[in-house]
Design a protein around this motif. Structure first.
Motif, PDB file in Angstrom:
ATOM      1  N   ASP A 111      39.254  34.944  40.657  1.00 19.38           N
ATOM      2  CA  ASP A 111      38.691  36.282  40.471  1.00 19.38           C
ATOM      3  C   ASP A 111      39.770  37.355  40.624  1.00 19.38           C
ATOM      4  OD1 ASP A 111      36.193  35.230  40.027  1.00 19.38           O
ATOM      5  OD2 ASP A 111      35.491  35.526  42.083  1.00 19.38           O
ATOM      6  N   ARG A 112      40.653  37.149  41.579  1.00 18.56           N
ATOM      7  CA  ARG A 112      41.730  38.123  41.790  1.00 18.56           C
ATOM      8  C   ARG A 112      42.693  38.132  40.609  1.00 18.56           C
ATOM      9  NH1 ARG A 112      43.023  36.882  48.200  1.00 18.56           N
ATOM     10  NH2 ARG A 112      41.245  38.053  49.054  1.00 18.56           N
ATOM     11  N   GLN A 113      42.975  36.947  40.047  1.00 16.96           N
ATOM     12  CA  GLN A 113      43.853  36.886  38.887  1.00 16.96           C
ATOM     13  C   GLN A 113      43.221  37.589  37.689  1.00 16.96           C
ATOM     14  OE1 GLN A 113      46.910  36.040  40.456  1.00 16.96           O
ATOM     15  NE2 GLN A 113      47.193  35.419  38.333  1.00 16.96           N
ATOM     16  N   LEU A 114      41.904  37.435  37.542  1.00 15.68           N
ATOM     17  CA  LEU A 114      41.209  38.101  36.442  1.00 15.68           C
ATOM     18  C   LEU A 114      41.245  39.618  36.633  1.00 15.68           C
ATOM     19  CD1 LEU A 114      39.584  37.880  33.868  1.00 15.68           C
ATOM     20  CD2 LEU A 114      37.514  37.630  35.242  1.00 15.68           C
ATOM     21  N   ASP A 115      41.064  40.062  37.870  1.00 17.17           N
ATOM     22  CA  ASP A 115      41.153  41.497  38.158  1.00 17.17           C
ATOM     23  C   ASP A 115      42.541  42.028  37.818  1.00 17.17           C
ATOM     24  OD1 ASP A 115      38.554  41.559  39.030  1.00 17.17           O
ATOM     25  OD2 ASP A 115      39.056  41.386  41.160  1.00 17.17           O
ATOM     26  N   GLN A 139      43.632  44.845  35.006  1.00 13.59           N
ATOM     27  CA  GLN A 139      44.428  46.036  35.317  1.00 13.59           C
ATOM     28  C   GLN A 139      45.550  46.224  34.311  1.00 13.59           C
ATOM     29  OE1 GLN A 139      45.790  45.990  39.413  1.00 13.59           O
ATOM     30  NE2 GLN A 139      43.769  45.326  40.147  1.00 13.59           N
ATOM     31  N   THR A 140      46.116  45.112  33.816  1.00 15.45           N
ATOM     32  CA  THR A 140      47.227  45.217  32.871  1.00 15.45           C
ATOM     33  C   THR A 140      46.784  45.690  31.492  1.00 15.45           C
ATOM     34  OG1 THR A 140      47.069  42.915  32.096  1.00 15.45           O
ATOM     35  CG2 THR A 140      48.416  43.330  34.055  1.00 15.45           C
ATOM     36  N   VAL A 141      45.496  45.548  31.171  1.00 17.39           N
ATOM     37  CA  VAL A 141      45.011  45.959  29.839  1.00 17.39           C
ATOM     38  C   VAL A 141      44.135  47.203  29.942  1.00 17.39           C
ATOM     39  CG1 VAL A 141      45.107  43.580  28.987  1.00 17.39           C
ATOM     40  CG2 VAL A 141      42.957  44.467  29.923  1.00 17.39           C
ATOM     41  N   ALA A 142      44.126  47.848  31.086  1.00 20.50           N
ATOM     42  CA  ALA A 142      43.246  49.013  31.268  1.00 20.50           C
ATOM     43  C   ALA A 142      43.534  50.091  30.237  1.00 20.50           C
ATOM     44  CB  ALA A 142      43.405  49.562  32.685  1.00 20.50           C
ATOM     45  N   GLU A 176      40.277  45.938  20.955  1.00 21.13           N
ATOM     46  CA  GLU A 176      39.971  44.517  20.798  1.00 21.13           C
ATOM     47  C   GLU A 176      41.126  43.635  21.266  1.00 21.13           C
ATOM     48  OE1 GLU A 176      39.018  44.010  16.717  1.00 21.13           O
ATOM     49  OE2 GLU A 176      37.057  44.994  16.851  1.00 21.13           O
ATOM     50  N   LEU A 177      42.334  44.156  21.211  1.00 19.33           N
ATOM     51  CA  LEU A 177      43.488  43.383  21.680  1.00 19.33           C
ATOM     52  C   LEU A 177      43.391  43.064  23.167  1.00 19.33           C
ATOM     53  CD1 LEU A 177      46.421  45.220  19.855  1.00 19.33           C
ATOM     54  CD2 LEU A 177      45.445  42.988  19.294  1.00 19.33           C
ATOM     55  N   ALA A 178      42.643  43.866  23.896  1.00 15.29           N
ATOM     56  CA  ALA A 178      42.537  43.664  25.344  1.00 15.29           C
ATOM     57  C   ALA A 178      41.941  42.314  25.686  1.00 15.29           C
ATOM     58  CB  ALA A 178      41.715  44.792  25.968  1.00 15.29           C
ATOM     59  N   ASP A 179      40.894  41.914  24.959  1.00 10.55           N
ATOM     60  CA  ASP A 179      40.253  40.628  25.250  1.00 10.55           C
ATOM     61  C   ASP A 179      41.228  39.480  25.043  1.00 10.55           C
ATOM     62  OD1 ASP A 179      37.848  41.798  25.919  1.00 10.55           O
ATOM     63  OD2 ASP A 179      37.058  41.684  23.878  1.00 10.55           O
ATOM     64  N   GLY A 180      41.979  39.525  23.925  1.00  9.59           N
ATOM     65  CA  GLY A 180      42.952  38.473  23.675  1.00  9.59           C
ATOM     66  C   GLY A 180      44.052  38.446  24.725  1.00  9.59           C
ATOM     67  N   ARG A 181      44.466  39.627  25.181  1.00 14.67           N
ATOM     68  CA  ARG A 181      45.501  39.693  26.205  1.00 14.67           C
ATOM     69  C   ARG A 181      44.991  39.105  27.523  1.00 14.67           C
ATOM     70  NH1 ARG A 181      49.552  43.405  26.508  1.00 14.67           N
ATOM     71  NH2 ARG A 181      49.512  43.218  24.227  1.00 14.67           N
ATOM     72  N   VAL A 182      43.755  39.389  27.872  1.00 14.58           N
ATOM     73  CA  VAL A 182      43.193  38.837  29.109  1.00 14.58           C
ATOM     74  C   VAL A 182      43.130  37.318  29.022  1.00 14.58           C
ATOM     75  CG1 VAL A 182      41.084  38.656  30.493  1.00 14.58           C
ATOM     76  CG2 VAL A 182      41.911  40.896  29.772  1.00 14.58           C
TER      77      VAL A 182
END
Length: 251
Positions: free
Chosen positions: A198-202, A206-209, A221-227
């Motif tokens: 969960d912390r890694q996902l958080d 934060q990096t794609v905010a 939409e690029l945010a989802d792929g980056r996550v």
């Protein structure tokens, strides 16, 4: 007999082994035939699949089940579709009912031009939202008991959606939790791993905010792929850390 997670395993493999026998098989013999490819299958799982109408073995006058080679092939196909493609029993049942010649349709092969690493990304992304499992289907898929699922949910290892069903991510987690449980690791022991994930996902979010706030829809939409990419890299890093521990790398 090698396990082929991508779905490329030969359909009917267990049935071919069963066909070498001298006639109809007992449920215990079927269990042994299946376990080479499906080591986690149990008698309860076979009985559950029978109760769900996925296989209909013959019965002796005394009521004992007698499975034919084609019954074993059918069970192999059902288990493979659950394991490799995370299909719910309802979908598998419809597939089998639609087979005009009464034989099991082949497993879905992977695309030949699929780029390297796409499989992992696809697993992280999950299957279509329509593929959902109820509690009974999830328990059957991982050969677990209701009290085990209750403990997993109590410690936050997985959670049903608003519709009360479980998706691909929950199924994948349940499989691993069940396997670890067979080695003596209980839900309370695995809570720390869930917190870390969960912390890694958080951290990934934060990096794609800034991407998620961008006015351009394609950029958002690029945010989802980056996550997903960051999640995959984190999983690979965790595996590398474990393998780097003395005594675990096999060096």
């Amino acid at each position: 007999m090698p396990h082929t997670p991508s779905g490329g395993a030969r359909v009917g493999t267990a049935a071919e082994d069963a066909g070498q026998g001298s006639g109809p098989m007992s449920i215990g013999a079927v269990l042994q035939a299946l376990r080479e490819e499906f080591p986690e299958v149990t008698v309860s799982k076979i009985r559950f699949l029978e109760a769900e109408g996925l296989v209909e073995p013959a019965r002796t006058p005394a009521g004992y089940r007698k499975f034919r080679a084609e019954d074993v092939a059918r069970l192999s196909h059902v288990l493979r579709m659950q394991r490799d493609h995370y299909l719910p029993l309802k979908v598998i049942r419809e597939q089998l009912a639609g087979a005009a010649d009464g034989t099991c349709p082949p497993a879905v092969p992977p695309s030949s031009d699929e780029p390297e690493g796409a499989g992992t990304a696809r697993e992280l992304a999950g299957p279509p939202a329509a593929v959902r499992l109820d509690r009974e289907e999830l328990l059957a898929a991982v050969s677990a008991a209701p009290d085990e699922l209750a403990a997993w949910e109590e410690y936050g290892l997985l959670r049903a959606g608003q519709d009360g069903r479980y998706g691909h991510g929950e199924l994948a987690a349940a499989r691993l939790v069940a396997q670890l449980g067979r080695h003596g690791l209980e839900a309370r022991h695995l809570r720390a791993l869930k917190i870390c994930a969960d912390r890694q996902l958080d951290l990934a979010e934060q990096t794609v905010a800034s991407l998620r706030r961008h006015p351009d829809a394609r950029t958002r939409e690029l945010a989802d792929g980056r996550v997903r990419e960051l999640a995959e890299l984190s999983a690979r890093l965790y595996a590398a850390f474990v393998q780097a521990v003395p005594g675990t790398s096999g060096d």
